[in-house]
Scaffold this active site. Structure first.
Site, PDB file in Angstrom:
ATOM      1  N   ASP A 176      -1.907   6.670   6.293  1.00  0.00           N
ATOM      2  CA  ASP A 176      -2.945   5.764   5.817  1.00  0.00           C
ATOM      3  C   ASP A 176      -3.217   4.767   6.943  1.00  0.00           C
ATOM      4  O   ASP A 176      -2.402   3.888   7.206  1.00  0.00           O
ATOM      5  CB  ASP A 176      -2.446   5.042   4.559  1.00  0.00           C
ATOM      6  CG  ASP A 176      -3.437   4.002   4.036  1.00  0.00           C
ATOM      7  OD1 ASP A 176      -4.479   3.787   4.687  1.00  0.00           O
ATOM      8  OD2 ASP A 176      -3.163   3.397   2.980  1.00  0.00           O
ATOM      9  N   TRP A 218       0.822  -1.217   0.000  1.00  0.00           N
ATOM     10  CA  TRP A 218       0.000   0.000   0.000  1.00  0.00           C
ATOM     11  C   TRP A 218       0.850   1.258   0.000  1.00  0.00           C
ATOM     12  O   TRP A 218       0.550   2.213  -0.730  1.00  0.00           O
ATOM     13  CB  TRP A 218      -1.008  -0.029   1.152  1.00  0.00           C
ATOM     14  CG  TRP A 218      -1.866  -1.251   1.042  1.00  0.00           C
ATOM     15  CD1 TRP A 218      -1.858  -2.337   1.849  1.00  0.00           C
ATOM     16  CD2 TRP A 218      -2.788  -1.559  -0.020  1.00  0.00           C
ATOM     17  NE1 TRP A 218      -2.721  -3.290   1.370  1.00  0.00           N
ATOM     18  CE2 TRP A 218      -3.308  -2.844   0.241  1.00  0.00           C
ATOM     19  CE3 TRP A 218      -3.220  -0.871  -1.148  1.00  0.00           C
ATOM     20  CZ2 TRP A 218      -4.243  -3.453  -0.602  1.00  0.00           C
ATOM     21  CZ3 TRP A 218      -4.162  -1.470  -1.990  1.00  0.00           C
ATOM     22  CH2 TRP A 218      -4.661  -2.748  -1.719  1.00  0.00           C
ATOM     23  N   LYS A 234     -12.595  -1.876   7.089  1.00  0.00           N
ATOM     24  CA  LYS A 234     -11.994  -2.727   8.130  1.00  0.00           C
ATOM     25  C   LYS A 234     -12.743  -2.418   9.431  1.00  0.00           C
ATOM     26  O   LYS A 234     -13.773  -2.999   9.688  1.00  0.00           O
ATOM     27  CB  LYS A 234     -10.496  -2.454   8.294  1.00  0.00           C
ATOM     28  CG  LYS A 234      -9.742  -2.242   7.006  1.00  0.00           C
ATOM     29  CD  LYS A 234      -9.416  -3.525   6.263  1.00  0.00           C
ATOM     30  CE  LYS A 234      -8.548  -3.171   5.053  1.00  0.00           C
ATOM     31  NZ  LYS A 234      -8.183  -4.297   4.243  1.00  0.00           N
TER      32      LYS A 234
END
Lengths: 354, 354
Positions: free
Chosen positions: B167, B100, B191
């Site tokens: 992030d 990511w 999530k």
């Protein structure tokens, strides 16, 4: 008591869709898992998004004709950018038919020269410009097929020899068109396709890959095609509910069948507006949208009474857009004709009372 | 039979949330309308998104400290771009801790110079780099707090004198941090916040408005703040389910309470991995994530048997990410400790059998 929902979007979907969509939040496909907690890479969800992509092309008659259907993030407003990112090398031609076209123009200007080939701004966007031409010097031509705020709709699209891009957010799947005339169609889901949260892009692959700029991966249609709409986690639930809604449309007989029903609803309502001495339509008659009927009470004084009567009749969402006021009855695919009949009855009651 | 859902995301949410979320699809707030068919401008939905924005700041302890919470489209991947659009004038510092971070770096490079101040790539991202420094010449520092794929997590954030951007997609709301040390936090919902389809951005207003480029409206945080996350139609349902989930978290006692439960689950599972002769952990011990435990069977031959036993025990979603294989048990906020106990029991059964 169920409401008569004329909301301009997000809007009414079939009650059978709501039922199935509600059940899937508890248990999806008897998997013991909610649709909200499954991996987007699971077989179950991959089959949802694949079926949805196939159904889109089937319904539009674009299967095996070089088109790809994508379910992307960000609403149609993101496509204002993505279209320019992917297609705008030097200059593009835009038709300005209202707020959404204007926003598309504003965002595209960050990427190149934008020429408004025609605009109905001087007529408060109450009609669709005609008699304009688009030459081949442009990278593409962009238009908005239906204008929710003003209640206008393009009935005849121009014939152009460059890629034709169309924002069909508010009338996709509502009427038959020769969709092969379009090279890129995009639509926020939240009218005739599904709930808010996903956006459909239907693109002819042959128009891609021709600009020199680097395109952010997420907005690069070629990458999204390659990744089958899963460059990142898609909006799982919005795609699923869209699939349920597309299945419903197919089971009814597809666009041909729904267009007939839509015309009937629109005809009923517009003739009620024209025949009722208290009301007047907003859009030019020849450009009236079959999706969004915009109208006003000739006397503003009657508004509180009419609003009360609508509320009492369980009519929801007929206030006009905050930018123009008045009334707007949106008659998307899932709105039953009985709701239109109730609205007309209330309008007629008002005429008898006033 | 309900599954034990270790999916890495979209992931398990509390069953009370699923129940309420399912009901709202049929009838939202006894309005006679589905949550999927209401206007995003309706009072009912405006109050949903306002409550969600307030709850976010309350839970993070950032109320009245110059921060704004936004619910935007497009997943965290869109923020890879938006961060750069809004903050990158010349050069930025990025910590590379895996897939990511690497994607964030790739997209930001379209907007300016990106310096990787440290990377654990040479260690297959199985640990978090330490002992790097970030000077003041950068526009901002970007890091990824938790790496779902590798199961690593930053325990101590560097002290920097430039805006710190993080992030937190996979561990937001799971542990207490001094959130005031961050200037911009973003997180895909799917999530610990809610279902896929919306993205949280928490931004300190004072860092905005400092770049010279023109920012597309949709990605301009200042415009989104001014429009209260409604520059365009938000992902109504994803925001609503996020609100339900945030309410659930608050009712449990907020981040402090859930962190305690999360540590307990992680401790149990990691000690089972370490004490079971058949398994080995992937991530460096000091950097192990309390959200995603990554581990392998020492003997690949046992995988089919272990997979069957997991399936029989109704364990879902413990396959490792396709890029590294092995196993990954994600233990997000809503995963009950009983699910972790079942997984450990299956691991122990395997040890006894093998």
């Amino acid at each position: 008591m169920k409401k008569h929902n004329f909301s301009a979007g997000p809007c009414i979907l079939p009650s059978s869709v709501f039922k199935e969509a509600s059940q899937a939040v508890l248990d999806f496909n008897n998997s013991g898992l909610s649709i909200l907690e499954i991996s987007h890479r699971s077989k179950d969800f991959v089959s949802v998004i694949e079926e949805a992509r196939t159904l889109v092309l089937d319904l539009l008659g674009l299967q095996n004709k070089g088109y790809q259907a994508l379910f992307l993030h960000g609403g149609a407003s993101t496509q204002f950018l993505s279209v320019a990112y992917n297609l705008l090398e030097k200059k593009a031609a835009y038709l300005n038919t209202g707020t959404w076209s204007s926003k598309a123009i504003k965002e595209a200007k960050l990427f190149g020269e934008i020429i408004e080939v025609a605009s109905s701004k001087d007529k408060q966007f109450n009609c669709i410009p005609k008699n304009y031409s688009v030459d081949q010097s442009f990278d593409y031509f962009h238009c908005t097929s239906n204008n929710t705020i003003y209640g206008t709709q393009i009935k005849e699209f121009p014939s152009v020899e460059i890629p034709m891009v169309c924002d069909m957010s508010s009338d996709i799947f509502s009427r038959e068109l020769n969709f092969e005339n379009f090279d890129l169609i995009y639509a926020g889901a939240q009218k005739n396709m599904g709930p808010a949260g996903t956006t459909l892009v239907v693109v002819k692959e042959s128009i891609l890959g021709k600009v020199s700029r680097e395109i952010p991966s997420l907005f690069d249609y070629q990458i999204q095609i390659e990744k089958e709409s899963m460059f990142n986690t898609p909006a799982v639930y919005a795609v699923y509910v869209s699939l349920l809604n597309l299945r419903w449309l197919q089971s009814l007989g597809g666009i041909k069948a729904i267009e007939k029903a839509n015309h009937k609803k629109a005809q009923l309502l517009y003739s009620a507006i024209d025949n009722n001495s208290l009301f007047t339509g907003y859009a030019a008659k020849e450009d009236r949208s079959i999706m969004n009927a915009t109208f006003n009470l000739k006397s503003k004084k009657l508004e509180p009474l009419f609003n009360d009567m609508c509320q009492e009749a369980n009519i929801n969402g007929i206030n006009g857009h905050r930018s123009i006021g008045g009334y707007r009855a949106s008659m998307y695919n899932a709105l039953p004709i009985s709701s239109v009949e109730i609205l007309i009855e209330v309008m007629n009651q008002l005429e008898r009372k006033a």
